[in-house]
Design an enzyme around this catalytic site. Structure first.
Site, PDB file in Angstrom:
ATOM      1  N   ASP A   1       0.697  -1.228   0.020  1.00  0.00           N
ATOM      2  CA  ASP A   1       0.113  -0.122  -0.079  1.00  0.00           C
ATOM      3  C   ASP A   1       0.721   1.332  -0.104  1.00  0.00           C
ATOM      4  O   ASP A   1       0.260   2.468   0.011  1.00  0.00           O
ATOM      5  CB  ASP A   1      -1.002   0.017   1.244  1.00  0.00           C
ATOM      6  CG  ASP A   1      -0.244   0.249   2.683  1.00  0.00           C
ATOM      7  OD1 ASP A   1       1.008  -0.185   2.645  1.00  0.00           O
ATOM      8  OD2 ASP A   1      -1.339   0.143   3.599  1.00  0.00           O
ATOM      9  N   SER A   2       2.101   1.085  -0.144  1.00  0.00           N
ATOM     10  CA  SER A   2       3.154   2.108  -0.136  1.00  0.00           C
ATOM     11  C   SER A   2       2.901   2.734  -1.571  1.00  0.00           C
ATOM     12  O   SER A   2       3.307   3.719  -1.928  1.00  0.00           O
ATOM     13  CB  SER A   2       4.765   1.631  -0.150  1.00  0.00           C
ATOM     14  OG  SER A   2       4.811   0.850  -1.257  1.00  0.00           O
TER      15      SER A   2
ATOM     16  N   ASP B   1      -1.285  -6.360  -0.208  1.00  0.00           N
ATOM     17  CA  ASP B   1      -1.379  -5.483   1.108  1.00  0.00           C
ATOM     18  C   ASP B   1      -2.855  -5.476   1.368  1.00  0.00           C
ATOM     19  O   ASP B   1      -3.551  -4.985   0.432  1.00  0.00           O
ATOM     20  CB  ASP B   1      -0.888  -4.285   1.131  1.00  0.00           C
ATOM     21  CG  ASP B   1       0.310  -4.092   2.400  1.00  0.00           C
ATOM     22  OD1 ASP B   1       0.428  -4.716   3.124  1.00  0.00           O
ATOM     23  OD2 ASP B   1       1.279  -3.105   1.959  1.00  0.00           O
TER      24      ASP B   1
ATOM     25  N   LYS C   1      -0.932  -9.404   3.156  1.00  0.00           N
ATOM     26  CA  LYS C   1      -0.018  -8.806   4.197  1.00  0.00           C
ATOM     27  C   LYS C   1      -0.975  -7.927   5.090  1.00  0.00           C
ATOM     28  O   LYS C   1      -1.835  -7.321   4.329  1.00  0.00           O
ATOM     29  CB  LYS C   1       1.166  -7.964   3.616  1.00  0.00           C
ATOM     30  CG  LYS C   1       1.817  -7.379   4.902  1.00  0.00           C
ATOM     31  CD  LYS C   1       3.236  -6.829   4.440  1.00  0.00           C
ATOM     32  CE  LYS C   1       3.211  -5.546   3.659  1.00  0.00           C
ATOM     33  NZ  LYS C   1       2.800  -4.425   4.663  1.00  0.00           N
TER      34      LYS C   1
ATOM     35  N   GLU D   1      -0.851  -5.586   8.793  1.00  0.00           N
ATOM     36  CA  GLU D   1      -0.031  -4.988   9.697  1.00  0.00           C
ATOM     37  C   GLU D   1      -0.580  -5.147  10.917  1.00  0.00           C
ATOM     38  O   GLU D   1      -1.784  -5.149  11.394  1.00  0.00           O
ATOM     39  CB  GLU D   1      -0.050  -3.296   9.512  1.00  0.00           C
ATOM     40  CG  GLU D   1       0.587  -2.963   8.074  1.00  0.00           C
ATOM     41  CD  GLU D   1       0.755  -1.461   8.115  1.00  0.00           C
ATOM     42  OE1 GLU D   1       0.481  -0.679   9.051  1.00  0.00           O
ATOM     43  OE2 GLU D   1       1.424  -1.075   6.894  1.00  0.00           O
TER      44      GLU D   1
ATOM     45  N   GLU E   1      10.019  -3.550  10.162  1.00  0.00           N
ATOM     46  CA  GLU E   1      10.153  -2.286   9.457  1.00  0.00           C
ATOM     47  C   GLU E   1      10.834  -1.270  10.402  1.00  0.00           C
ATOM     48  O   GLU E   1      10.261  -1.195  11.466  1.00  0.00           O
ATOM     49  CB  GLU E   1       9.231  -1.881   8.809  1.00  0.00           C
ATOM     50  CG  GLU E   1       9.458  -0.709   8.130  1.00  0.00           C
ATOM     51  CD  GLU E   1       8.432   0.115   7.025  1.00  0.00           C
ATOM     52  OE1 GLU E   1       7.318  -0.704   6.767  1.00  0.00           O
ATOM     53  OE2 GLU E   1       8.396   1.230   6.648  1.00  0.00           O
TER      54      GLU E   1
END
Ligand code: KIV
Length: 257
Positions: free
Chosen positions: A42-43, A81, A110, A112, A176
């Site tokens: 999602d970057s 993501d 993914k 978080e 991260e």
């Protein structure tokens, strides 16, 4: 569990895992030859869409980019993501994860970690969807970038979160911006691979945002090594195009029907 996913887990302690992000088919095609995992992160919010963070990314955006990337991957594991606000409850997470996998045909998603959502992560894994975890600096939950793990309470929290992610069943975990000695401790204490970004050589694998390492995004924190300066190459090409159009050098006979 898919063979591809099992292979990722088994690579731990054998060789480093090579991972990068992709948002489009042409980039993914190149990455497929050299990467174990290609992440549709999602970057894309900041790297592609000019957004100031990942907080306005939608499931629809991830589906579209996931379809594009997956269409040119054959070897690498394709992870997409889950954007913010799509996995706030078990019901919501299962529904959206199923949709993301159904539409993109990705191998895994993914999620978080927010320090509380282990049951939600576990519920998605239990319906047969492999999940990559993400701890440390998690852009969906932290507004400001900082290095994690420097304080003792932070170190203990990270180790606890890593272990809880593993217990929930994630097949690997992104770590991260975690200080090197804590990244090492996490890596040593897990059976699943850790994938570091700004988290030292001690992780089992590395990931970077492709646009950053190619010098395209304009975001170059210390942990990003610039493997190319594509911004300069593109600028020079556009400059030449501009000149050729203005001086009527382009199009020439060869470019004309
Ligand atoms: O969104 C993303 O690209 C990521 C990577 C930086 C790990 O989460």
């Amino acid at each position: 569990m898919k063979k591809k996913i099992i292979k990722i887990i088994k690579t731990k302690n054998k060789r480093p895992l090579v991972c990068l992000t992709a948002y489009s088919k042409p980039i993914a095609k190149i990455l497929d030859k050299y990467c174990d995992i290609v992440l549709v992160g999602d970057s894309l919010a900041t790297a592609m869409y000019g957004m100031k963070n990942t907080h306005n990314v939608t499931l629809e955006m991830m589906i579209q980019h996931g379809i594009s990337v997956k269409s040119s991957l054959s070897k690498a594991v394709c992870v997409v993501d889950m954007p913010i606000n799509t996995y706030r409850s078990i019901k919501e997470a299962k529904k959206n994860a199923k949709l993301l996998v159904k539409k993109t045909k990705c191998d895994a998603i993914k999620m978080e970690c927010n320090g509380k959502n282990f049951k939600i992560i576990e519920s998605v894994i239990k319906i047969g969807i492999p999940v990559m975890g993400h701890i440390g600096f998690t852009p969906q939950y932290y507004k400001k970038f900082r290095v994690h793990g420097l304080l003792e309470k932070d170190r203990l929290k990270l180790i606890d979160e890593a272990k809880k992610n593993e217990k929930a069943g994630v097949f690997c975990i992104v770590v991260e911006c975690v200080v090197d000695f804590v990244a090492n401790e996490i890596t040593q204490s897990l059976k699943i691979p850790t994938i570091g970004i700004g988290s030292s050589i001690h992780c089992d694998g590395q990931i970077l945002v492709t646009d950053d390492m190619l010098g395209l995004s304009g975001f170059y924190p210390r942990f990003v090594k610039k493997f190319a300066k594509l911004n300069n190459i593109i600028e020079k090409s556009v400059q030449k195009y501009n000149k050729d159009v203005l001086t009527k050098k382009f199009p020439n006979k060869q470019n004309t029907f």
